[in-house]
Design a protein around this motif. Structure first.
Motif, short mmCIF file in Angstrom:
data_model
loop_
_atom_site.label_atom_id
_atom_site.label_comp_id
_atom_site.label_asym_id
_atom_site.label_seq_id
_atom_site.Cartn_x
_atom_site.Cartn_y
_atom_site.Cartn_z
N ASP A 79 -143.21 34.85 -133.63
CA ASP A 79 -142.87 36.27 -133.63
C ASP A 79 -142.26 36.69 -132.30
OD1 ASP A 79 -143.91 36.40 -136.20
OD2 ASP A 79 -145.80 37.34 -135.58
N THR A 80 -142.83 36.20 -131.21
CA THR A 80 -142.33 36.54 -129.89
C THR A 80 -140.92 35.99 -129.68
OG1 THR A 80 -144.56 36.60 -129.00
CG2 THR A 80 -142.78 36.34 -127.41
N ASN B 290 -138.41 37.98 -131.69
CA ASN B 290 -138.19 39.25 -131.01
C ASN B 290 -137.28 39.06 -129.80
OD1 ASN B 290 -138.64 42.04 -130.51
ND2 ASN B 290 -140.19 41.50 -128.99
N ASN C 91 -133.60 40.73 -129.30
CA ASN C 91 -133.34 41.64 -128.18
C ASN C 91 -132.17 41.21 -127.31
OD1 ASN C 91 -135.35 43.43 -128.88
ND2 ASN C 91 -136.89 42.45 -127.62
#
Length: 92
Positions: free
Chosen positions: A26-27, A30, A34
């Motif tokens: 998930d990180t 993300n 970004n």
């Protein structure tokens, strides 16, 4: 956005059930979302540094700075651990 107590408890429960693997996925998703179309350079090295430092910080607290226990938990030699601690300025 304000959460009710029940919603906060559900969020906390989901966090407790999140595996380390899923949290990393998930990180990373993300992170790449970004940065858009930008291509990082030496991302593997950057990733290792971003993970190693907090890992060592947590283990220092968990083991009360017992380097033998830390090395055992990590599955590395004490010498390698000391090298990593020195690299991040964490050696006494």
């Amino acid at each position: 956005m304000e959460f009710t107590m029940i919603e906060k408890m559900a969020i906390a429960e989901n966090l407790d059930n999140t595996t380390l693997r899923q949290a990393v996925k998930d990180t990373l998703r993300n992170y790449f979302t970004n940065i858009g179309g930008e291509q990082p350079v030496d991302f593997y090295g950057i990733l290792l540094e971003e993970i190693e430092r907090p890992l060592l910080e947590v283990l220092i607290n968990h083991t009360h700075y017992n380097q033998v226990r830390m090395a055992h938990i990590l599955g590395i030699s004490r010498g390698t651990l000391r090298k990593k601690l020195k690299q991040y300025g964490m050696l006494d």
